[in-house]
Structure formats: structure tokens, C-alpha cells
Write an enzyme that holds these catalytic residues in place. Structure first.
Site, PDB file in Angstrom:
ATOM      1  N   ASP A  16       1.915  15.255  10.670  1.00  0.00           N
ATOM      2  CA  ASP A  16       1.050  14.707   9.891  1.00  0.00           C
ATOM      3  C   ASP A  16       0.430  13.513  10.477  1.00  0.00           C
ATOM      4  OD1 ASP A  16      -0.527  14.580   7.703  1.00  0.00           O
ATOM      5  OD2 ASP A  16       0.850  13.719   6.208  1.00  0.00           O
ATOM      6  N   GLU A  95     -10.275  18.455   8.127  1.00  0.00           N
ATOM      7  CA  GLU A  95     -10.823  18.454   6.680  1.00  0.00           C
ATOM      8  C   GLU A  95     -12.075  18.484   6.515  1.00  0.00           C
ATOM      9  OE1 GLU A  95      -8.942  16.687   2.462  1.00  0.00           O
ATOM     10  OE2 GLU A  95      -7.964  16.065   4.557  1.00  0.00           O
ATOM     11  N   LYS A 131      -9.439  22.635   6.443  1.00  0.00           N
ATOM     12  CA  LYS A 131      -8.502  21.825   5.349  1.00  0.00           C
ATOM     13  C   LYS A 131      -9.664  21.678   4.145  1.00  0.00           C
ATOM     14  CE  LYS A 131      -5.081  18.427   5.177  1.00  0.00           C
ATOM     15  NZ  LYS A 131      -4.286  17.331   5.895  1.00  0.00           N
ATOM     16  N   THR A 155      -5.335  21.867   0.687  1.00  0.00           N
ATOM     17  CA  THR A 155      -4.604  20.690   0.490  1.00  0.00           C
ATOM     18  C   THR A 155      -4.630  20.077  -1.070  1.00  0.00           C
ATOM     19  OG1 THR A 155      -4.006  18.413   1.404  1.00  0.00           O
ATOM     20  CG2 THR A 155      -6.389  19.085   1.345  1.00  0.00           C
ATOM     21  N   PHE A 177       2.067  19.028  -2.372  1.00  0.00           N
ATOM     22  CA  PHE A 177       2.242  17.554  -2.181  1.00  0.00           C
ATOM     23  C   PHE A 177       3.547  16.948  -2.590  1.00  0.00           C
ATOM     24  CE2 PHE A 177      -1.546  15.198  -0.213  1.00  0.00           C
ATOM     25  CZ  PHE A 177      -1.883  16.338   0.534  1.00  0.00           C
TER      26      PHE A 177
END
Length: 317
Positions: A16, A95, A131, A155, A177
Site C-alpha cells: 500500500d 483509482e 479502483k 475500495t 478497511f
């Protein structure tokens, strides 16, 4: 053998991070980025040529100032993703502008643009995950993209309802998350002394994992947003885990044994529930105040960093 190598026996590790030096050192399979990580990467000296290239690209493409800023931002994101892909064997998650999270058509349009930019850099779409935020519109956009083999990473996932509609849409991967769920509960009632068995973020991923395996959904579960290594180790066996460089380093320097916690179920007769309708999803998601707050907050936070990135690029155009 250290814990990082140990956990790789049954879980795919994803970085990440946008820090290429860290990625080269710890050798993850895949990597993920977001507007915050891209913004951080612009401060690194070795990324300056990528930033300069993005500015040059935007100027050549032309258009008004707003168009040039957007093009520079997209090009910079793809340049960084391309550089990361040179150092990993797997995929990069890139993303879509989080401000389009409630616009299905815009999500799809931006996804095609990002894929085309990667292909201009010589990267095949098989190495890209688009994403998207796990809104109803984001999931429907992903469902549309998956039909043309553009795989997606959903996400900002906090509720079980979000996990359900992602599986029902056949998306490639979800990122629940863990740490942000823990944060929400801990802020309202202290979870100290800490027990990983009572961690609401860990429990949320375990519930999703069990549900997906029970009903034979093929969507990959990738735990994300960790606050400590205990959360990571409690999910050993999850399909994938995306981990920050600081926590990867802690795993790397620990030789304590790793015990697998999650195992795929063997189900002889598979039954998949009737998919949630839009109204059913919205009701179930909104019954979870944590998920409502954290999804909205996550979108806002990424939008803030996206604007900061665009302001930086605007100052150079």
C-alpha cells in the site's frame, strides 16, 4: 524465516505505497495507490521526471486550464503506476477520481481513459485494477467494466451490504478497511486494553471471508488499512492483504511464528442469495452508522488530496 515471508505462504502481500524503493526491498506481489499516496510520491526526488513528463503531456494535449490539470493528474498517476509495475510481478490498483463516486458513467469513462494511458506506456490492461469507491454507482460501474475484462478493486468498503453487492456484481476484488473500522469504534468507546479477537475491523473481514467462501463467490478479499501487525496476523490466510511500508518492515524484522487464521470452506452444495436491489442495499448500508460515516469521510479525504495534487500541478502548468 521472518513473519513477512511466513505469511506469504498463504496470503498474497500487496504494498500500500507509491514508494518504489520500499517496493523493491520487500518484493510484494501487487501494489495499490490512491490520491494521498500519489501526492506523497510527488515529494520524492526520483519522481520529479515523472511529474515533469505529466506536465509536458498535458501541455501537448491542450485544452483549457481545467482540462490540462486533469490530464496532468491522470498522466502522473499512470506514470507512477507504470514505474511501480517495473518492480512487481503482479498488478497495480489505480483509482478513479473519487469525486465521481456517485456517477456511474463518469467512473466508466475515467476507467477507460486510465487503461488507455497505461496502454500508451506499454502496459496491458491485465496488469491494472481500476479502483472505485464502494458506492452503489461505483459497484455498478465495476460490473459494467468487468464485462469487458477490465478488472476492478472496490475500495472504501465498510459495511457488509457493500461486500454483498460487490460479490453479486462479480467484481474482481474488494478492499475492506480494517483500521478505519477500528478507529470509529475506538473513538466512541475505548477498545483498550487491545484484544485483536475483539477488533471490529478484523471481525468484519472474517465475516465477509466466511460469507464469500460459503456461497462460492470468486471476488478476492484484500484486507486494507491496518493499524498494527496484530490485525494483519489475525487475518493470515485472507486472499490478499495490502500493507503500508512501516508495517511491512515490522513483519520483516520479526521472527515470531505465523499461524494461519482463515481457511476456505469446502461446501458441497452452493446456494447464492438473491442479489440485493438498490433500495435494499441503501437501507442495509444506512443501518450501519459506522459505514455511512467512514465511506463519506473517506471520499472527502481523498478528494482533499486530489485537489492538493491538482493545485500542485496547476502551479507548474
Amino acid at each position: 524465516m521472518n513473519q513477512l515471508e511466513d505469511i506469504k505462504k498463504f496470503t498474497t502481500i500487496v504494498a500500500d505505497s507509491g514508494d518504489i524503493a520500499s517496493i523493491r526491498h520487500y518484493k510484494p506481489q501487487d501494489a495499490t495507490t490512491n490520491p494521498s499516496l500519489i501526492l506523497q510520491a510527488t515529494k520524492l526526488m526520483n519522481y520529479q521526471p515523472l511529474l515533469d513528463n505529466a506536465i509536458t503531456y498535458a501541455r501537448k494535449k491542450g485544452g483549457n486550464r481545467t482540462t490540462q490539470i486533469i490530464n496532468a493528474s491522470d498522466k502522473l498517476t499512470i506514470n507512477i503506476g507504470t514505474e511501480i509495475l517495473k518492480n512487481i510481478p503482479g498488478k497495480i490498483s489505480t483509482e478513479v477520481d473519487v469525486r465521481d463516486s456517485f456517477n456511474q458513467d463518469m467512473c466508466v469513462t475515467k476507467a477507460y481513459k486510465l487503461i488507455n494511458l497505461y496502454q500508451e506506456n506499454g502496459i496491458e490492461k491485465s496488469r491494472i485494477l481500476i479502483k472505485l469507491a464502494s458506492t452503489w454507482e461505483g459497484v455498478k460501474a465495476a460490473e459494467e467494466l468487468e464485462k469487458v475484462n477490465i478488472h476492478c478493486n472496490l475500495t472504501l468498503l465498510f459495511s457488509f451490504a457493500q461486500a454483498r453487492i460487490c460479490a453479486e456484481a462479480g467484481v474482481y476484488l474488494i478492499s475492506p478497511f480494517v483500521g478505519r473500522i477500528y478507529d470509529w469504534y475506538n473513538q466512541r468507546q475505548s477498545l483498550h486494553p487491545y484484544s485483536v479477537d475483539d477488533d471490529p475491523g478484523v471481525k468484519s473481514v472474517c465475516k465477509i471471508y466466511e460469507y464469500y467462501k460459503k456461497h462460492n463467490y470468486h471476488t478476492i478479499i484484500m484486507g486494507a488499512s491496518f493499524r498494527n501487525t496484530e490485525q494483519i496476523l489475525a487475518l493470515a490466510g485472507c486472499d490478499r492483504l495490502t500493507i503500508s511500508p512501516s508495517l511491512i518492515e515490522k513483519l520483516y524484522h520479526s521472527n515470531n511464528p505465523v499461524v494461519r487464521k482463515l481457511f476456505p470452506l469446502i461446501i458441497e452444495k452452493v446456494h447464492q442469495p438473491t442479489p440485493l436491489s438498490e433500495s435494499e442495499f441503501r437501507w442495509e448500508h444506512n443501518e450501519d452508522p459506522m459505514a455511512v460515516e467512514k465511506l463519506a469521510e473517506g471520499i472527502r479525504q481523498f478528494a482533499v488530496d486530489q485537489r492538493k495534487l491538482e493545485n500542485l500541478l496547476a502551479s507548474k502548468l
